[in-house]
Motif scaffolding. Structure first.
Motif, PDB file in Angstrom:
ATOM      1  N   LYS A   1     -24.512  15.930  32.426  1.00  0.00           N
ATOM      2  CA  LYS A   1     -25.439  14.841  32.741  1.00  0.00           C
ATOM      3  C   LYS A   1     -26.484  14.641  31.639  1.00  0.00           C
ATOM      4  CE  LYS A   1     -23.834  13.556  36.727  1.00  0.00           C
ATOM      5  NZ  LYS A   1     -23.345  12.168  36.920  1.00  0.00           N
ATOM      6  N   GLY A   2     -26.248  15.280  30.484  1.00  0.00           N
ATOM      7  CA  GLY A   2     -27.202  15.165  29.386  1.00  0.00           C
ATOM      8  C   GLY A   2     -26.846  14.065  28.401  1.00  0.00           C
ATOM      9  N   VAL A   3     -27.091  14.317  27.118  1.00  0.00           N
ATOM     10  CA  VAL A   3     -26.936  13.316  26.058  1.00  0.00           C
ATOM     11  C   VAL A   3     -25.486  13.224  25.610  1.00  0.00           C
ATOM     12  CG1 VAL A   3     -27.734  12.629  23.762  1.00  0.00           C
ATOM     13  CG2 VAL A   3     -29.277  13.857  25.312  1.00  0.00           C
ATOM     14  N   ALA A   4     -25.050  11.998  25.328  1.00  0.00           N
ATOM     15  CA  ALA A   4     -23.677  11.787  24.870  1.00  0.00           C
ATOM     16  C   ALA A   4     -23.446  12.444  23.512  1.00  0.00           C
ATOM     17  CB  ALA A   4     -23.388  10.292  24.776  1.00  0.00           C
ATOM     18  N   LYS A   5     -22.295  13.101  23.354  1.00  0.00           N
ATOM     19  CA  LYS A   5     -21.893  13.706  22.091  1.00  0.00           C
ATOM     20  C   LYS A   5     -20.737  12.905  21.503  1.00  0.00           C
ATOM     21  CE  LYS A   5     -22.708  18.431  23.820  1.00  0.00           C
ATOM     22  NZ  LYS A   5     -22.067  19.768  23.977  1.00  0.00           N
ATOM     23  N   ARG A   6     -20.440  13.179  20.241  1.00  0.00           N
ATOM     24  CA  ARG A   6     -19.248  12.578  19.646  1.00  0.00           C
ATOM     25  C   ARG A   6     -18.003  13.122  20.328  1.00  0.00           C
ATOM     26  NH1 ARG A   6     -20.322  12.583  13.079  1.00  0.00           N
ATOM     27  NH2 ARG A   6     -22.110  11.161  13.107  1.00  0.00           N
ATOM     28  N   GLY A   7     -17.068  12.251  20.573  1.00  0.00           N
ATOM     29  CA  GLY A   7     -15.850  12.684  21.246  1.00  0.00           C
ATOM     30  C   GLY A   7     -15.872  12.419  22.733  1.00  0.00           C
ATOM     31  N   GLY A   8     -16.986  11.869  23.248  1.00  0.00           N
ATOM     32  CA  GLY A   8     -17.047  11.490  24.654  1.00  0.00           C
ATOM     33  C   GLY A   8     -17.667  12.523  25.573  1.00  0.00           C
ATOM     34  N   GLU A   9     -17.944  13.726  25.087  1.00  0.00           N
ATOM     35  CA  GLU A   9     -18.562  14.735  25.944  1.00  0.00           C
ATOM     36  C   GLU A   9     -20.069  14.508  26.042  1.00  0.00           C
ATOM     37  OE1 GLU A   9     -17.558  18.554  24.461  1.00  0.00           O
ATOM     38  OE2 GLU A   9     -15.431  18.416  25.028  1.00  0.00           O
ATOM     39  N   HIS A  10     -20.712  15.220  26.982  1.00  0.00           N
ATOM     40  CA  HIS A  10     -22.157  15.114  27.178  1.00  0.00           C
ATOM     41  C   HIS A  10     -22.778  16.501  27.263  1.00  0.00           C
ATOM     42  CE1 HIS A  10     -20.992  11.051  28.325  1.00  0.00           C
ATOM     43  NE2 HIS A  10     -22.260  10.700  28.305  1.00  0.00           N
ATOM     44  N   GLY A  11     -24.045  16.565  26.925  1.00  0.00           N
ATOM     45  CA  GLY A  11     -24.808  17.785  27.147  1.00  0.00           C
ATOM     46  C   GLY A  11     -25.107  17.946  28.633  1.00  0.00           C
TER      47      GLY A  11
END
Length: 304
Positions: free
Chosen positions: A255-265
């Protein structure tokens, strides 16, 4: 204006790209027209450092400048032929020889023809336009989730800006081809936008994670249950375990910040027990009775 971009930015000739970027940002924060309204000197200096940064921030242009192939504006330098290159030559084939005996001046007509051909029709040198530099302030959630907004330009036009999800404070966005027009049919420069993210009233960012302090009631702390928790993408229900102390940290995965590759923190929630605003006599009586029957010292491990 100094013709040496290294001198304008105050860096050594062997400076790294990080050093160059750092030096430019430091000067830009001091000289940016938005921070010096009406100051023509600061505006002129800002243009100078922008020109210098345009050359040194591009590895190819920097190399060409160092080799003397282009000047600080990116324009081609005329090729230099020195007398010593031809010192051993003589006679009619000598480039420095002519019938008038002016051996050191060569064929002036050819030199000037070449010079002016660069400034006419088909022989005009093509040069990329300069980059334009802007600064923009965005909201915390807009930076985390991404948004589309506009920058109003001095001439009344608007520049459409896409803020990608996960944008960080201090990050520079590059809009290809949105800078100043090129010279002689060359490509336009880019628009470089320095992002400043406004703080949020209860979210804080830790890399790609989000942290917040969640107030809970005494009853929720003791009994546990479902509680509503805000996240950057919207509120969610969290199961609070019974006997939850202040300082206990719970995690909401993804539910955190979007990362490269579509994952999130993740979102990390620190609990904080908050008593009612108004005193409650029944609660007071109950606690007095309970404390007498169940004495304990929560500070026993803090003795020096």
């Amino acid at each position: 204006m100094s013709q040496d971009p290294y001198e304008l930015l105050g860096v050594k000739r062997d400076a790294t790209q990080k050093d160059i970027q750092s030096a430019f940002r430091k000067l830009a924060k001091k000289l940016h027209p938005d921070l010096n309204p009406g100051d023509k000197k600061a505006e002129a200096q800002f243009k100078e450092i922008s020109t210098a940064y345009e050359i040194l921030s591009d590895e190819e242009k920097r190399g060409r400048f160092d080799r003397g192939e282009i000047d600080i504006t990116g324009a081609e330098r005329a090729q230099r032929n020195y007398y010593r290159d031809y010192a051993s030559k003589s006679g009619p084939g000598d480039p420095y020889h002519n019938s008038a005996g002016f051996a050191d001046f060569g064929d002036a007509d050819d030199i000037f023809a070449n010079f002016f051909s660069r400034r006419t029709g088909g022989g005009q040198a093509r040069s990329r336009g300069r980059d334009s530099h802007f600064s923009m302030e965005v909201g915390f959630l807009d930076a985390v989730n991404g948004t589309r907004t506009e920058i109003k330009l001095p001439e009344g036009l608007a520049l459409d800006v896409q803020i990608p999800p996960g944008t960080r404070d201090g990050q520079t966005l590059r809009l290809r081809g949105k800078g100043e027009p090129g010279f002689g049919g060359g490509p336009a420069g880019d628009a470089l936008i320095d992002i400043r993210v406004r703080p949020h009233r209860f979210f804080t960012r830790d890399g790609d994670d989000i942290r917040l302090e969640l107030p809970i009631s005494l009853g929720e702390a003791v009994l546990g249950g479902k509680v509503r928790v805000p996240t950057p993408s919207g509120p969610v229900n969290l199961t609070l375990p019974p006997h939850s102390n202040t300082g206990k940290v719970l995690r909401l995965k993804g539910k955190g910040v979007a990362k490269r590759g579509g994952e999130h923190g993740d979102v990390y929630i620190s609990l904080k027990i908050v008593l009612p605003d108004a005193p409650d006599e029944r609660l007071k009586s109950f606690i007095e009775e309970w404390a007498t029957a169940n004495p304990y010292d929560p500070r026993k491990n803090m003795e020096a």
